[in-house]
Scaffold this motif. Structure first.
Motif, mmCIF file in Angstrom:
data_model
loop_
_atom_site.group_PDB
_atom_site.id
_atom_site.type_symbol
_atom_site.label_atom_id
_atom_site.label_comp_id
_atom_site.label_asym_id
_atom_site.label_seq_id
_atom_site.Cartn_x
_atom_site.Cartn_y
_atom_site.Cartn_z
ATOM 1 N N ALA A 82 -33.381 13.272 21.073
ATOM 2 C CA ALA A 82 -32.163 13.914 20.575
ATOM 3 C C ALA A 82 -32.329 14.327 19.116
ATOM 4 C CB ALA A 82 -30.975 12.959 20.726
ATOM 5 N N ALA A 83 -33.000 13.452 18.324
ATOM 6 C CA ALA A 83 -33.218 13.763 16.915
ATOM 7 C C ALA A 83 -34.111 14.988 16.750
ATOM 8 C CB ALA A 83 -33.840 12.557 16.205
ATOM 9 N N GLN A 84 -35.132 15.082 17.614
ATOM 10 C CA GLN A 84 -36.031 16.235 17.551
ATOM 11 C C GLN A 84 -35.302 17.529 17.915
ATOM 12 O OE1 GLN A 84 -39.151 14.940 20.158
ATOM 13 N NE2 GLN A 84 -40.287 13.901 18.533
ATOM 14 N N ARG A 85 -34.421 17.456 18.914
ATOM 15 C CA ARG A 85 -33.653 18.633 19.314
ATOM 16 C C ARG A 85 -32.701 19.054 18.199
ATOM 17 N NH1 ARG A 85 -31.960 17.508 25.668
ATOM 18 N NH2 ARG A 85 -34.082 17.596 26.523
ATOM 19 N N LEU A 86 -32.094 18.052 17.572
ATOM 20 C CA LEU A 86 -31.191 18.372 16.466
ATOM 21 C C LEU A 86 -31.960 18.988 15.314
ATOM 22 C CD1 LEU A 86 -28.400 18.266 15.151
ATOM 23 C CD2 LEU A 86 -28.888 15.892 14.469
#
Length: 284
Positions: free
Chosen positions: A274-278
């Motif tokens: 999720a952090a990478q997508r954000l």
């Protein structure tokens, strides 16, 4: 009503005997061990002369030399005896703080090496079954009648009694009685071999530790393969309720405490994704 001369020792022995046919042999063995750890100065007192301070003093004494879990088990036995023989006594014992346990979870490479090392030996089947969530006591109690196709019926356990004899009894809890699906090739291997395991339960542990030393991998007990089972099932996306059912855990407390690492790793992986997508949305 018991006489005023009833000692703690007499009460403890009567309590153990009253529970012998309804509690597991391992629990009875623990009670007997607790009795041995209590000093005569405490055991020989009339149970009606015991005070909450006496119990606290006994716990303080034991806490100086034993692990918190042992002390808590010891207190559990004493308080259970007192609740039956002296229910008017109200305890408010301060117990030692629990030590956070960080169980080692074997890696895929650890398991691969051990399975390769055990191939063709009498220990291969027990180790494989442990990787599918079975306890050592359950594995040692299995017979060919418990194997139906690729289904293993777990309905009994071989445990050590307080008289140091191996006995076969019902499973640890009602949740432990279950059906476990194994690969067909493993089921066929069992049928070809003609048995699951015939030896002394302790020999499985000895073999495992010998293998770990020779293979230069961390030492861990056979029970840790249940950690591995929970970890892999979680990584594969199996719902927690299904993992509990397959492993024979009665409540999710064990899953969330002893096996929390598998869940944490899964959560971290999801958070990282999720952090990478954000990050992609923010900085691209």
């Amino acid at each position: 009503m018991y006489g005023t001369s009833t000692t703690v020792k007499t009460a403890g022995e009567k309590y153990i005997e009253s529970k012998r046919n309804v509690l597991s042999p391992s629990t009875i063995r623990g009670y007997v061990a607790s009795m041995r750890q209590i000093p005569d100065t405490f055991l020989n007192k009339s149970i009606y002369d015991i005070t909450a301070l006496d119990v606290q003093a006994e716990i303080n004494r034991l806490a100086q030399k034993c692990a918190p879990k042992t002390v808590r088990n010891h207190h559990g036995f004493i308080s259970a005896v007192l609740s039956v023989f002296y229910p008017a006594l109200k305890l408010s014992t301060t117990l030692p703080q629990k030590i956070k346990n960080e169980p080692y979870i074997p890696s895929d490479e650890d398991i691969r090496k051990i399975l390769e090392y055990s191939r063709g030996t009498e220990y291969e089947i027990p180790i494989i079954l442990a990787c599918y969530g079975l306890r050592r006591s359950e594995i040692c109690a299995l017979t060919l009648e418990d194997i139906d196709g690729d289904i293993v019926s777990v309905n009994k356990a071989k445990v050590l009694s307080d008289t140091k004899e191996w006995v076969t009894k019902t499973t640890k809890t009602t949740a432990s009685t279950r059906e476990v699906i194994i690969p067909q090739e493993v089921a066929e291997k069992i049928c070809t071999q003609g048995y699951i395991f015939k030896g002394h339960p302790g020999k499985i542990t000895e073999f495992l530790h010998t293998a770990q030393i020779k293979l230069n991998i961390p030492l861990f007990s056979l029970h840790k393969l249940r950690h591995y089972f929970a970890s892999k099932m979680s990584a594969l996306g199996v719902p927690e309720a299904d993992i509990m059912r397959a492993g024979g855990w009665e409540t999710d407390y064990v899953m969330k405490s002893v096996y929390r690492h598998a869940m944490e790793d899964k959560n971290k992986a999801a958070q990282r994704e999720a952090a990478q997508r954000l990050g992609s949305a923010l900085f691209s």
